[in-house]
Design an enzyme around this catalytic site. Sequence first.
Site, short mmCIF file in Angstrom:
data_model
loop_
_atom_site.label_atom_id
_atom_site.label_comp_id
_atom_site.label_asym_id
_atom_site.label_seq_id
_atom_site.Cartn_x
_atom_site.Cartn_y
_atom_site.Cartn_z
N CYS A 38 0.61 -1.38 0.15
CA CYS A 38 0.06 0.29 0.03
C CYS A 38 0.90 0.92 -0.11
O CYS A 38 2.09 1.72 -0.18
CB CYS A 38 -1.02 -0.01 1.24
N CYS A 62 -0.75 -7.07 25.30
CA CYS A 62 -1.96 -6.13 24.90
C CYS A 62 -1.79 -4.90 25.70
O CYS A 62 -1.82 -4.79 27.15
CB CYS A 62 -3.36 -5.56 25.06
N CYS A 88 5.01 2.47 16.04
CA CYS A 88 5.39 2.65 17.16
C CYS A 88 6.08 1.86 17.95
O CYS A 88 6.42 1.96 19.12
CB CYS A 88 4.46 4.41 18.10
N CYS A 93 -4.83 -5.53 21.59
CA CYS A 93 -5.49 -6.70 21.22
C CYS A 93 -6.23 -6.68 20.01
O CYS A 93 -6.79 -4.85 19.91
CB CYS A 93 -5.77 -7.59 22.87
N HIS A 100 -8.30 -3.06 21.09
CA HIS A 100 -7.38 -1.78 21.18
C HIS A 100 -6.51 -1.22 20.50
O HIS A 100 -5.98 -0.65 20.53
CB HIS A 100 -6.34 -2.39 23.31
N HIS A 104 -6.22 2.29 19.00
CA HIS A 104 -5.01 3.04 19.04
C HIS A 104 -4.65 4.24 17.35
O HIS A 104 -4.26 5.01 17.62
CB HIS A 104 -3.99 2.39 19.37
N HIS A 113 -0.88 5.69 12.14
CA HIS A 113 -0.58 5.10 12.83
C HIS A 113 -1.68 3.45 12.34
O HIS A 113 -2.53 2.86 13.30
CB HIS A 113 -0.97 4.33 14.25
N CYS A 126 -3.60 -3.05 7.26
CA CYS A 126 -3.64 -1.78 6.94
C CYS A 126 -4.76 -1.35 6.99
O CYS A 126 -5.64 -1.75 6.60
CB CYS A 126 -2.97 -1.04 5.25
N CYS A 202 11.59 -21.34 1.03
CA CYS A 202 10.84 -21.27 1.79
C CYS A 202 10.29 -21.96 1.17
O CYS A 202 8.55 -23.13 2.05
CB CYS A 202 9.76 -20.32 2.15
N HIS A 492 4.29 -16.69 0.53
CA HIS A 492 5.41 -16.84 1.54
C HIS A 492 4.64 -18.31 1.74
O HIS A 492 3.56 -18.87 2.29
CB HIS A 492 5.98 -15.86 2.73
#
Length: 552
Positions: A38, A62, A88, A93, A100, A104, A113, A126, A202, A492
């Site tokens: 993105c 958390c 950051c 959680c 949370h 955030h 963020h 994202c 992988c 992956h």
Amino acid sequence: MRLKDPFSLKAADMTKRTNKPRKPRDEESSDEVSGLTCQHVSKAVDLSSVKKSVLSSVWLVCSECLKERTMIEGEPAASHDILVCLKCGFQGCNQSGVQHAVRHHQAFHPESHCITISLSTWKAWCFECNEELSTHCNKKALAQTVDFLQKHSVKTMSAASPNIIKLREEPSDYTDPPRGKSPAINSTLVPVKGINNLGNTCFFNAVMQNLSQTHMLINLIQEVKEKGYKLRICPPVETKLGPLMVTLPSPEPLTAAMFFFLQSMKDPGKGPVNPKVLFNQLCQKAPRFKGYQQQDSQELLHYLLDSIRVEETKRVKAGILKAFNNPTEKTADEETKRQVKAYGKEGVKMNFVDRIFVGELTNTIMCEECEHISTVKEAFIDISLPIIEERVSFCTSSIVIIVEDNKVEKVYTSARKQMLISCLPPVITLHLKRFHQAGMNLRKVNRHVDFPLTLDLAPFCSASCKNLAAEERVLYSLYGIVEHSGSMRGGHYAAYVKVRPPQKKIGSKTLMEASSSSQGQWVYVSDTTVQTVPESRVLNSQAYLLFYEEML
């Protein structure tokens, strides 16, 4: 088969979908494909801030739940999915009603963020794009941050538990080897070790983790690994030939490398294991796997097993010829030629690859006008199943197919085709066809497919199935998965394997006890990263290959 959203992190639980126009997807992606890179990565990823925060915080907890001393369903918040903000390093959680991690993002929305990574699935998300991101993209900051978090996770978990995950089990029923023979691979402790990535390998590592947990493979390859192994060949009655005991020469290079690799995976020494010898031997047989390009795990499995089959067939034929004093075309009479051919036809099917992985499909085609029926039998190492949205039952329903790309009434009206299993192998591999050709592009279906832990294959077997009695259930237990995450360009491979009690020998078969199907511990392995996981995470994986073993 029943399809649902590809990610355990449901979009509705995180944030409402915005009305912003989406950035065009990768040309190799389809509507079912995630894993794009993105436009927010450059602003929303800060490695130095993540390092500073993570190293000074309690891992896998958390931060807000820790402050509030929150318990979720009677358990500490640390036991649930934790998302790390890549701007950051905040650990939040993702539980319904708490979320949370979402809060955030909303609180710091102007500061970007918006990108997080799950510490249980290692999938990036994202909030702005409302999409999963590829962590194997060309964005250096994202790749370096994910690499740091994975290494920190391994280091932190290693401090509390061994590097090699083991399950203590009851002693197996196998007797000690005769004097002079090398000891058998230890079956009392079954470890799971990481495997070094040799450069985009992988796809190879994920397959080898599953083969390393295939008990019957370990047992049989242990028996035939040395020069001088005695093989008893019993031709059909109609040949009027008695049993022939042949002495096999030394294994060929790839088979020998395979044994030493399995031995190193089972030895109690420290991990991870370097697969260079085995991988190089395979590349000599199949040069396409050389270099550092992305490859396909299913193709790797085919090339590996087929190459070993060829080596073992050559070995058996050499043993048969030696039993007849190495006859040549000039020196052998017609009766000797007949006998060598008869023993050879039966002997080549006794290699350990066929005995474990190879089954038989019967294709039946009936003309609806004249009712003429024709059948064709073919061997298989795995069964490929298309992911078709219209079908809502479990994936093996696709084994029975009515005529070819489409519905019978719209395309063909004069023939009916049916595919049934006519011979079941002890280990059966299901391949979910996530990659398909769409015009000039190769695309990936990245949706989740439900699959069972215990599978009954009896409904998909022919009436003449060689090892199936009338009205008998044929139960198989899931013990391994190869998962493919991400997109075509940035994907992956990882593995889920079940560390479980040892199998027991019943006659000529080595089967798992039905009572043991629920026992064991699931382990997630991504190259050198090894961690135990709950069954729920296994069932939510993006399965590409499914490994099932026959149950008693």
